[in-house]
Design a protein around this motif. Structure first.
Motif, PDB file in Angstrom:
ATOM      1  N   GLU A 220      29.159  10.267  25.058  1.00  0.00           N
ATOM      2  CA  GLU A 220      28.419   9.076  25.460  1.00  0.00           C
ATOM      3  C   GLU A 220      26.950   9.143  25.072  1.00  0.00           C
ATOM      4  O   GLU A 220      26.289   8.111  24.919  1.00  0.00           O
ATOM      5  N   ASN A 221      26.420  10.357  24.883  1.00  0.00           N
ATOM      6  CA  ASN A 221      25.021  10.470  24.473  1.00  0.00           C
ATOM      7  C   ASN A 221      24.767   9.814  23.124  1.00  0.00           C
ATOM      8  O   ASN A 221      23.637   9.423  22.813  1.00  0.00           O
ATOM      9  N   ILE A 222      25.813   9.681  22.309  1.00  0.00           N
ATOM     10  CA  ILE A 222      25.654   9.062  20.988  1.00  0.00           C
ATOM     11  C   ILE A 222      25.225   7.604  21.135  1.00  0.00           C
ATOM     12  O   ILE A 222      24.506   7.076  20.285  1.00  0.00           O
ATOM     13  N   ARG A 223      25.626   6.953  22.213  1.00  0.00           N
ATOM     14  CA  ARG A 223      25.239   5.550  22.432  1.00  0.00           C
ATOM     15  C   ARG A 223      23.716   5.432  22.503  1.00  0.00           C
ATOM     16  O   ARG A 223      23.115   4.555  21.869  1.00  0.00           O
ATOM     17  N   GLY A 224      23.077   6.310  23.277  1.00  0.00           N
ATOM     18  CA  GLY A 224      21.625   6.270  23.389  1.00  0.00           C
ATOM     19  C   GLY A 224      20.927   6.600  22.092  1.00  0.00           C
ATOM     20  O   GLY A 224      19.945   5.957  21.713  1.00  0.00           O
ATOM     21  N   ILE A 225      21.438   7.613  21.396  1.00  0.00           N
ATOM     22  CA  ILE A 225      20.868   7.968  20.100  1.00  0.00           C
ATOM     23  C   ILE A 225      20.994   6.792  19.133  1.00  0.00           C
ATOM     24  O   ILE A 225      20.061   6.465  18.386  1.00  0.00           O
ATOM     25  N   GLY A 226      22.154   6.148  19.161  1.00  0.00           N
ATOM     26  CA  GLY A 226      22.387   5.017  18.272  1.00  0.00           C
ATOM     27  C   GLY A 226      21.453   3.855  18.552  1.00  0.00           C
ATOM     28  O   GLY A 226      20.945   3.216  17.624  1.00  0.00           O
ATOM     29  N   GLN A 227      21.206   3.552  19.826  1.00  0.00           N
ATOM     30  CA  GLN A 227      20.313   2.441  20.162  1.00  0.00           C
ATOM     31  C   GLN A 227      18.906   2.706  19.645  1.00  0.00           C
ATOM     32  O   GLN A 227      18.236   1.799  19.132  1.00  0.00           O
ATOM     33  N   LEU A 228      18.444   3.944  19.755  1.00  0.00           N
ATOM     34  CA  LEU A 228      17.132   4.304  19.223  1.00  0.00           C
ATOM     35  C   LEU A 228      17.116   4.173  17.702  1.00  0.00           C
ATOM     36  O   LEU A 228      16.189   3.595  17.116  1.00  0.00           O
ATOM     37  N   ALA A 229      18.162   4.687  17.061  1.00  0.00           N
ATOM     38  CA  ALA A 229      18.214   4.659  15.601  1.00  0.00           C
ATOM     39  C   ALA A 229      18.386   3.245  15.053  1.00  0.00           C
ATOM     40  O   ALA A 229      17.861   2.926  13.980  1.00  0.00           O
ATOM     41  N   PHE A 230      19.124   2.385  15.758  1.00  0.00           N
ATOM     42  CA  PHE A 230      19.273   1.002  15.307  1.00  0.00           C
ATOM     43  C   PHE A 230      17.936   0.267  15.339  1.00  0.00           C
ATOM     44  O   PHE A 230      17.723  -0.674  14.562  1.00  0.00           O
ATOM     45  N   SER A 231      17.027   0.673  16.227  1.00  0.00           N
ATOM     46  CA  SER A 231      15.688   0.081  16.236  1.00  0.00           C
ATOM     47  C   SER A 231      14.966   0.389  14.923  1.00  0.00           C
ATOM     48  O   SER A 231      14.306  -0.484  14.345  1.00  0.00           O
ATOM     49  N   ALA A 232      15.102   1.626  14.468  1.00  0.00           N
ATOM     50  CA  ALA A 232      14.513   1.995  13.175  1.00  0.00           C
ATOM     51  C   ALA A 232      15.202   1.253  12.033  1.00  0.00           C
ATOM     52  O   ALA A 232      14.556   0.821  11.073  1.00  0.00           O
ATOM     53  N   LEU A 233      16.512   1.088  12.140  1.00  0.00           N
ATOM     54  CA  LEU A 233      17.267   0.406  11.097  1.00  0.00           C
ATOM     55  C   LEU A 233      16.840  -1.055  10.979  1.00  0.00           C
ATOM     56  O   LEU A 233      16.769  -1.603   9.873  1.00  0.00           O
ATOM     57  N   ALA A 234      16.542  -1.689  12.114  1.00  0.00           N
ATOM     58  CA  ALA A 234      16.097  -3.082  12.089  1.00  0.00           C
ATOM     59  C   ALA A 234      14.802  -3.218  11.296  1.00  0.00           C
ATOM     60  O   ALA A 234      14.613  -4.187  10.554  1.00  0.00           O
ATOM     61  N   LEU A 235      13.921  -2.248  11.425  1.00  0.00           N
ATOM     62  CA  LEU A 235      12.676  -2.256  10.650  1.00  0.00           C
ATOM     63  C   LEU A 235      12.948  -1.973   9.181  1.00  0.00           C
ATOM     64  O   LEU A 235      12.387  -2.603   8.287  1.00  0.00           O
ATOM     65  N   TYR A 236      13.837  -1.032   8.920  1.00  0.00           N
ATOM     66  CA  TYR A 236      14.180  -0.650   7.544  1.00  0.00           C
ATOM     67  C   TYR A 236      14.770  -1.814   6.767  1.00  0.00           C
ATOM     68  O   TYR A 236      14.501  -1.996   5.576  1.00  0.00           O
ATOM     69  N   PHE A 237      15.570  -2.652   7.426  1.00  0.00           N
ATOM     70  CA  PHE A 237      16.226  -3.769   6.742  1.00  0.00           C
ATOM     71  C   PHE A 237      15.224  -4.762   6.155  1.00  0.00           C
ATOM     72  O   PHE A 237      15.572  -5.543   5.273  1.00  0.00           O
ATOM     73  N   GLY A 238      13.993  -4.736   6.636  1.00  0.00           N
ATOM     74  CA  GLY A 238      12.987  -5.641   6.108  1.00  0.00           C
ATOM     75  C   GLY A 238      12.248  -5.103   4.893  1.00  0.00           C
ATOM     76  O   GLY A 238      11.391  -5.795   4.328  1.00  0.00           O
ATOM     77  N   THR A 239      12.559  -3.892   4.458  1.00  0.00           N
ATOM     78  CA  THR A 239      11.846  -3.267   3.339  1.00  0.00           C
ATOM     79  C   THR A 239      12.499  -3.602   2.000  1.00  0.00           C
ATOM     80  O   THR A 239      13.673  -3.944   1.921  1.00  0.00           O
ATOM     81  N   ASP A 240      11.704  -3.454   0.922  1.00  0.00           N
ATOM     82  CA  ASP A 240      12.231  -3.663  -0.428  1.00  0.00           C
ATOM     83  C   ASP A 240      13.337  -2.667  -0.748  1.00  0.00           C
ATOM     84  O   ASP A 240      14.294  -3.000  -1.458  1.00  0.00           O
ATOM     85  N   GLU A 241      13.214  -1.455  -0.230  1.00  0.00           N
ATOM     86  CA  GLU A 241      14.231  -0.441  -0.508  1.00  0.00           C
ATOM     87  C   GLU A 241      15.588  -0.860   0.059  1.00  0.00           C
ATOM     88  O   GLU A 241      16.620  -0.740  -0.615  1.00  0.00           O
ATOM     89  N   ALA A 242      15.611  -1.337   1.290  1.00  0.00           N
ATOM     90  CA  ALA A 242      16.869  -1.762   1.897  1.00  0.00           C
ATOM     91  C   ALA A 242      17.453  -2.977   1.191  1.00  0.00           C
ATOM     92  O   ALA A 242      18.670  -3.103   1.038  1.00  0.00           O
ATOM     93  N   LYS A 243      16.575  -3.885   0.721  1.00  0.00           N
ATOM     94  CA  LYS A 243      17.038  -5.091   0.040  1.00  0.00           C
ATOM     95  C   LYS A 243      17.544  -4.804  -1.372  1.00  0.00           C
ATOM     96  O   LYS A 243      18.283  -5.617  -1.929  1.00  0.00           O
ATOM     97  N   GLU A 244      17.136  -3.677  -1.939  1.00  0.00           N
ATOM     98  CA  GLU A 244      17.455  -3.381  -3.332  1.00  0.00           C
ATOM     99  C   GLU A 244      18.951  -3.303  -3.600  1.00  0.00           C
ATOM    100  O   GLU A 244      19.437  -3.775  -4.640  1.00  0.00           O
ATOM    101  N   GLY A 245      19.710  -2.711  -2.678  1.00  0.00           N
ATOM    102  CA  GLY A 245      21.140  -2.574  -2.900  1.00  0.00           C
ATOM    103  C   GLY A 245      21.832  -3.917  -3.058  1.00  0.00           C
ATOM    104  O   GLY A 245      22.600  -4.137  -3.997  1.00  0.00           O
ATOM    105  N   GLY A 246      21.558  -4.835  -2.133  1.00  0.00           N
ATOM    106  CA  GLY A 246      22.163  -6.155  -2.197  1.00  0.00           C
ATOM    107  C   GLY A 246      21.680  -6.947  -3.396  1.00  0.00           C
ATOM    108  O   GLY A 246      22.460  -7.649  -4.057  1.00  0.00           O
ATOM    109  N   ASN A 247      20.370  -6.845  -3.698  1.00  0.00           N
ATOM    110  CA  ASN A 247      19.834  -7.548  -4.866  1.00  0.00           C
ATOM    111  C   ASN A 247      20.491  -7.068  -6.151  1.00  0.00           C
ATOM    112  O   ASN A 247      20.847  -7.864  -7.025  1.00  0.00           O
TER     113      ASN A 247
END
Length: 265
Positions: A220-247
């Motif tokens: 169950e500790n993975i849930r908490g780790i995941g919530q923290l990491a998804f916050s970082a992922l939300a920021l990452y999705f706005g970067t050119d690097e994250a957009k590059e794959g789809g582009n």
């Protein structure tokens, strides 16, 4: 909820939830994730249902992850959850409902499709099934259950290989590493899953619910780790690097993730 992306069927105390987007290899949109979550919760708290089956329409794919027509940055909104696209809520529903969830896998189970197979209590695959991750090839990652729980399932070295190299694994390879419980001929998959469901439905539902809670408590500790990491992922999705794959995919070229890191600097 009125479903447009999934089919919901109940028969013999078994609820079957089918992602019904075969024209997109069952790639998921935000609506797809929310409908799946609603259906799992609906079945999970229905006393007349003993087991839930999750599958994809057609023979080509269980699921290939998020629909690439939805840009990653557009999936981040002010909805429920950090990302707002329904992934976290779906994962939580699979974990929290007191019923076993079985992945019935035909064809490709890649990206978040592979994560769903990992999260389901049990997984049964047809011989044509193929598993793997695509995140780092597309500028994405599942930083919670999709990584940490995968390591508990298949082992640290194999989990890192799956994510770092983004290779594909045939059904019997997935069986050997412990990602699935059984592999059967393609035309026997429905029959095999039905057999497993009948056995489960003959058991004590309360005992199974307690067993599931007990299994989940250890990770169950993975849930908490995941919530923290998804916050970082939300920021990452706005970067050119994250957009590059789809582009790169849309422009039919090889992605340049390193170069994209320095754009605009």
């Amino acid at each position: 909820m009125d479903y447009s992306d999934i089919l919901y069927d109940v028969r013999d105390r078994t609820a079957t939830i089918t992602v019904n987007r075969p024209h997109r290899l069952n790639a998921a949109t935000r609506r797809t994730y929310y409908e799946m979550t609603d259906a799992i919760r609906r079945a999970g708290w229905d006393r007349d249902i003993g087991v839930i089956v999750l599958t994809g329409a057609g023979t080509r794919a269980f699921g290939i992850g998020g629909d690439k027509d939805e840009k990653k940055a557009d999936r981040v909104d002010n909805g429920i959850g950090v990302l707002g696209n329904g992934v976290e809520e779906l994962q939580t529903a699979i974990r929290d409902v007191p019923k076993p969830v079985i992945a019935k896998v035909r064809g490709y189970a890649v990206g978040s499709g592979n994560v769903l197979v990992t999260l389901c209590d049990l997984a049964i695959a047809a011989e044509n099934a193929e598993f793997g991750q695509v995140g780092p090839k597309m500028g994405s990652v599942d930083p919670g259950f999709g990584t940490a729980f995968l390591a508990r399932t298949v082992g640290e070295k194999r989990a890192r290989e799956i994510w770092y190299l983004c290779r594909r694994y045939k059904a019997h390879e997935a069986l050997a590493m412990g990602l699935v419980n059984a592999v059967v001929p393609d035309d026997k998959l429905d029959e095999e899953v039905d057999s497993w469901c009948r056995e489960i439905n003959e058991r004590s539902p309360t005992a199974i619910a307690i067993a599931k809670r007990s299994f989940n408590a250890d990770s169950e500790n993975i849930r908490g780790i995941g919530q923290l990491a998804f916050s970082a992922l939300a920021l990452y999705f706005g970067t050119d690097e994250a957009k590059e794959g789809g582009n790169a995919l849309r422009e039919k070229r090889k992605p340049d993730f390193v170069g994209s890191m320095y754009r605009g600097r």
